[in-house]
Structures are given as structure tokens and as C-alpha cells.
Design a protein around this motif. Structure first.
Motif, PDB file in Angstrom:
ATOM      1  N   LYS A 213      12.543  33.622  61.617  1.00 49.32           N
ATOM      2  CA  LYS A 213      12.096  33.907  60.591  1.00 49.32           C
ATOM      3  C   LYS A 213      12.323  34.851  59.112  1.00 49.32           C
ATOM      4  CE  LYS A 213       7.606  33.079  58.342  1.00 49.32           C
ATOM      5  NZ  LYS A 213       6.006  33.179  58.868  1.00 49.32           N
ATOM      6  N   SER A 214      12.982  34.150  57.768  1.00 49.53           N
ATOM      7  CA  SER A 214      12.969  35.907  57.212  1.00 49.53           C
ATOM      8  C   SER A 214      11.634  35.946  56.604  1.00 49.53           C
ATOM      9  CB  SER A 214      14.509  35.912  56.745  1.00 49.53           C
ATOM     10  OG  SER A 214      15.222  35.418  57.401  1.00 49.53           O
ATOM     11  N   SER A 215      10.679  36.810  56.166  1.00 48.72           N
ATOM     12  CA  SER A 215       9.871  36.615  54.973  1.00 48.72           C
ATOM     13  C   SER A 215      10.410  37.974  54.537  1.00 48.72           C
ATOM     14  CB  SER A 215       8.285  37.445  55.289  1.00 48.72           C
ATOM     15  OG  SER A 215       8.189  36.601  57.255  1.00 48.72           O
ATOM     16  N   SER A 216      10.616  38.570  54.056  1.00 47.68           N
ATOM     17  CA  SER A 216      11.948  39.448  53.229  1.00 47.68           C
ATOM     18  C   SER A 216      13.384  39.511  53.621  1.00 47.68           C
ATOM     19  CB  SER A 216      10.741  40.470  52.955  1.00 47.68           C
ATOM     20  OG  SER A 216      10.590  41.491  54.413  1.00 47.68           O
ATOM     21  N   LEU A 217      13.345  41.002  52.541  1.00 47.52           N
ATOM     22  CA  LEU A 217      15.137  40.902  52.737  1.00 47.52           C
ATOM     23  C   LEU A 217      14.766  41.820  55.009  1.00 47.52           C
ATOM     24  CD1 LEU A 217      17.819  41.764  51.629  1.00 47.52           C
ATOM     25  CD2 LEU A 217      16.853  43.882  50.755  1.00 47.52           C
ATOM     26  N   THR A 218      14.292  42.978  54.231  1.00 49.01           N
ATOM     27  CA  THR A 218      14.592  43.362  55.699  1.00 49.01           C
ATOM     28  C   THR A 218      13.192  42.899  56.756  1.00 49.01           C
ATOM     29  OG1 THR A 218      12.574  44.836  54.660  1.00 49.01           O
ATOM     30  CG2 THR A 218      15.238  45.361  54.203  1.00 49.01           C
ATOM     31  N   ASP A 219      12.279  42.411  56.666  1.00 47.60           N
ATOM     32  CA  ASP A 219      11.514  41.549  57.681  1.00 47.60           C
ATOM     33  C   ASP A 219      11.790  39.878  58.107  1.00 47.60           C
ATOM     34  OD1 ASP A 219       8.991  40.484  59.081  1.00 47.60           O
ATOM     35  OD2 ASP A 219       7.864  40.593  57.798  1.00 47.60           O
TER      36      ASP A 219
END
Length: 458
Positions: A208-214
């Protein structure tokens, strides 16, 4: 003589000045030369992003794959030697594809090639795969990238290989009309949050990608990757004559072509299990064998693909011991079943993940499923996933996947990930080292994409 810290400070200042000039030049575009050497593919690309038009262009992309046919799989030493022999030549070839510089650009922003052609724009920074991967192979690309960074006095970005895979659909959706690439799925840029299935010969993870780095890992394989399972099954199923004459070690792709020679026509009548209870139903075959879906009785968010390859081995071995030869029709059926079981297992865990996320946060619904990595090039996989989403209550979730040649390891995806990280203000210190293991998950000991030392904020 300057000490190391003073030299580093002066170099960082030079990088910042170079960056500032690049960002505010009249072109208003970012340009990167990218390198990928994580496994057995040596790849170099030149990728540009027009900041005003928000459009990307791949000026150059070329791969050289190590010839490991005799070993029926990746051979570490041959792969390393292939990188050493081919990387410099690919970089040299790529330079001729840098955009031609305008007359008003000063020398600090352009490169003059030895062939005497018109000056070309110097890349704004270098992107190279830092990990995960085969460490010696990674160092070939990483050290070459750092050397170019020093020689051209431009910043360096050490890219996370798996982050690059999951961001690839964002590259595809940004490609301009002159890119020569048509997208087989939604043209919209996958917005955060989105769910990614990263499937290859070395990885099977649900993220699950919540942001570019999360990026939170929701499921991974307890044993081998799906690509390795399909490769092992292929070596058992494919006729010996086909294996002996093969000019590639992409056995999973060969298995798909063998099982479905007519493409989607051969699986047009595919019907998924309507409910999870149906996943445990054994599908008998005319040949007396069957394959079972792993973890069919549980909701555990984990993959397991080793049992599928083992079952295929037992079926083939039993046939050989009986003194009977396996007919072409039986081999085709076994190929189709091995892929069906692998892909339904993958799809089942994906549905459980989507249900879990819906329960945890009903107001933040995932609307996009990104599928990337080498196995994402399999068209039957896309059919299975789409069918599962439709019958399990997630028909609104869009499946976004790169075109097949951008699914496998390539430097264009490394360049795009570098562009996204660069725009977000991240740089990598030249002291960085290659990382054999590097998880995406920020909850892990090494802290995800930004966990390892070497990152700097511009």
C-alpha cells in the motif's frame, strides 16, 4: 590541501548551484541519465520530464541481458561480467540521444561529444539502482553513476528498485503523445493511496503506497517468488526439445506462450471462484491430477508459491516413473493449471488486502491497483485479477500496468523514480553503498525507502 569534510561541503555547494540553474533554466525540464544493473539486465536510459507540461519522454532506452541459457537461469558471475562489458558502451551510446542544446545555453549546462556534433544538454542529475539486488552487480552501475555525477558536477540519486517498479505506471501515464507508447490501461496517473502487486522472479509483495516514500508491505511470499515458481514449473512442463533450443531464460514467458498460443482466445471462458469457499474446490482433470490453491482455508495475508512448483514436479516425475510420456495436450493443461493456481492465489490475497483496508479506513478507499514487475507482462494474470475484482465487490478498482517491455527490469523506470525523488528534494550522498536487501516498509529495521544512510534533503 582540503580535508574530506571541506571537500564534501564544496561539492555539495556546487551541486546545489548546478541544481538551481537546471531547475530555473529556460527549458523548465528535468533530464536524467539512468542506470540499472540489479540482476542480469544491463540497462541505460535518458528520461526527461517537462515541468510545465507535466509530460515525460524517454529519449533512449536499451537493455543487454546476460546470456545464461546454458545454466537455465541467472548465473551471477556471467551477469556481473556482462555488466562490466556492456555498461560503459551503453552509456556512450546513450549520450548521442541527449537533447540538442539551444544556442543560448552556457557551457556549464551542455556537453560536447567527441563526434563533433552539436552540444547537448547535460543531465540535471544521475539515477542508478542502489538496491535491492545482487550486490556486486549493483556496484557496477552505482559506481559508474557516482563517477558521472562527479565528472559532470551534478547530483546523484540512488534508486530503490522496487519503488521504481511501483512508480512505473506514473511514468507511462506521463509520456507525451510523441513517445510512441500506447497505454493498455487507464491513462490517469495512479494517485496516492494505491495498492501495488510487485511480481517478478525475485519478489512477490503486496504494497500500500500512501506517498512517494511511504510504502507499507501488506503481504510477501513465505518461500519463493511467483516468478521463480513459474520458471520451475516451466522447466518441468515445457517439452525438452523446446527447452534445448530456447534462446532465453525467461521460462515464465515461454510457459505463457506454450499454454496460450492463441492469446486471450484460449482463456476467454475463464471464470473465477465467486466466493472464497470455492477456492478450495479441487478441479479434477482428465489426467487424474489436480493442483490446490495455497492458504485457501485461511485469511492470512501471505503468499506461498513453492508448493505449486513442487506439485508440478511430482506430477511430471510420477508420469516418467510410470514409463509413460506426457502428451502435448496434458502439458498444455498442466501449464494452464499452474498459472491459474498461482494467479488465483495472488488475486485472493489481494482481495483480502482490499477488504482489510476498507475496514480500517472506509473514508480512504483504494481506487487503483498497480501491477508491475516481470510477471505483470502476463496477460492471463490481468484477466484473473480483473475477474476477481469484478465478482468480489471491487469492480470499481482500476488495474494499471505498464506495457510489457517496461514491466521487466529497465533503466527508464529507474530514471522516473529518480525524477520523482529529485523533484521531492531528495539527493543521495556519494558515500552510499549498494544494498543487497532493502525493504520498502518504513516499519522495518532499515526504515523503508528513506531508511538507509546517504539521503540528503536539498
Amino acid at each position: 590541501m582540503l580535508n574530506s569534510s571541506a571537500s564534501s561541503a564544496i561539492f555539495r555547494k556546487a551541486i546545489c548551484n548546478t541544481t538551481r540553474r537546471g531547475l530555473f533554466s529556460q527549458r523548465r525540464a528535468l533530464l536524467t541519465l539512468a542506470i540499472e544493473t540489479s540482476c542480469d539486465d544491463t540497462s541505460v536510459a535518458i528520461v526527461e520530464k517537462d515541468e510545465a507540461a507535466k509530460a515525460a519522454k524517454i529519449h533512449f532506452l536499451e537493455n543487454v541481458t546476460a546470456d545464461s541459457n546454458a545454466y537455465r537461469g541467472v548465473h551471477p558471475i556471467l551477469a556481473l561480467e556482462s555488466h562490466q562489458e556492456n555498461l560503459a558502451k551503453l552509456v556512450d551510446k546513450a549520450l548521442a540521444h541527449l537533447p540538442i542544446a539551444s544556442d543560448s545555453i552556457g557551457g556549464h549546462r551542455s556537453i560536447t561529444l567527441a563526434d563533433g556534433s552539436q552540444p547537448r544538454y547535460k543531465p540535471d542529475f544521475i539515477s542508478a539502482t542502489r538496491g535491492p539486488g545482487m550486490r556486486a552487480n549493483l556496484f557496477v552501475g552505482l559506481d559508474t553513476g557516482k563517477a558521472l555525477s562527479v565528472a559532470w558536477q551534478i547530483p546523484f540519486i540512488g534508486v530503490h528498485h522496487m519503488q521504481a517498479h511501483l512508480l512505473t505506471p506514473r511514468l507511462v501515464s506521463s509520456l507525451g503523445p510523441d513517445s510512441g507508447i500506447t497505454t493498455p490501461s487507464s491513462p490517469n496517473t495512479p494517485g496516492f493511496p494505491f495498492l501495488s502487486i510487485l511480481v517478478s522472479g525475485g519478489h512477490s509483495i503486496l504494497v500500500k503506497s500512501s506517498s512517494l516514500t511511504d510504502h507499507a508491505i501488506m503481504a510477501s511470499s513465505a518461500d519463493i517468488a511467483i516468478g521463480e515458481s513459474l520458471d520451475k514449473a516451466a522447466r518441468e512442463i515445457l517439452p525438452p526439445s523446446l527447452l534445448q533450443t530456447a534462446k532465453t531464460t525467461m521460462y515464465g514467458k515461454m510457459l505463457e506462450e506454450f499454454a496460450f498460443p492463441n492469446g486471450s482466445t484460449d482463456y476467454a471462458d475463464y471464470r473465477p471462484p465467486m466466493k472464497r469457499g470455492e477456492e478450495i474446490t479441487k478441479r479434477e482433470t482428465p489426467w487424474g491430477w489436480y493442483l490446490t490453491t495455497p492458504f485457501a482455508n485461511t485469511r492470512e495475508l501471505q503468499f506461498s508459491f513453492s508448493s505449486i512448483a513442487s506439485a508440478v514436479n511430482k506430477i511430471v516425475t510420477k508420469k516418467e516413473k510410470s514409463g509413460q510420456s506426457m502428451s502435448h495436450e496434458e502439458r498444455v493443461d498442466l501449464a494452464r493449471e499452474s498459472m491459474r493456481i498461482c494467479f488465483e492465489h495472488l488475486a485472493s490475497r489481494t482481495i483480502i488486502a482490499l477488504e482489510t483496508l476498507r475496514q480500517q479506513n472506509p473514508d480512504e478507499e483504494v481506487k487503483t491497483l498497480v501491477v508491475s514487475g516481470g510477471v505483470a507482462a502476463n496477460r492471463f494474470l490481468m484477466t484473473v485479477l480483473r475477474a476477481f475484482l469484478h465478482v468480489r465487490g471491487f469492480g470499481h478498482v482500476a488495474i494499471v500496468a505498464p506495457p510489457p517491455y517496461l514491466c521487466t527490469d529497465n533503466a527508464a523506470m529507474i530514471g522516473w523514480a529518480g525524477l520523482e525523488m529529485f523533484e521531492a528534494g531528495w539527493r543521495t550522498d556519494l558515500s552510499c553503498r549498494a544494498l543487497r536487501k532493502w525493504t520498502l516498509d518504513p516499519q522495518a529495521d532499515d526504515g523503508g525507502v528513506l531508511g538507509p544512510s546517504g539521503w540528503q534533503k536539498a
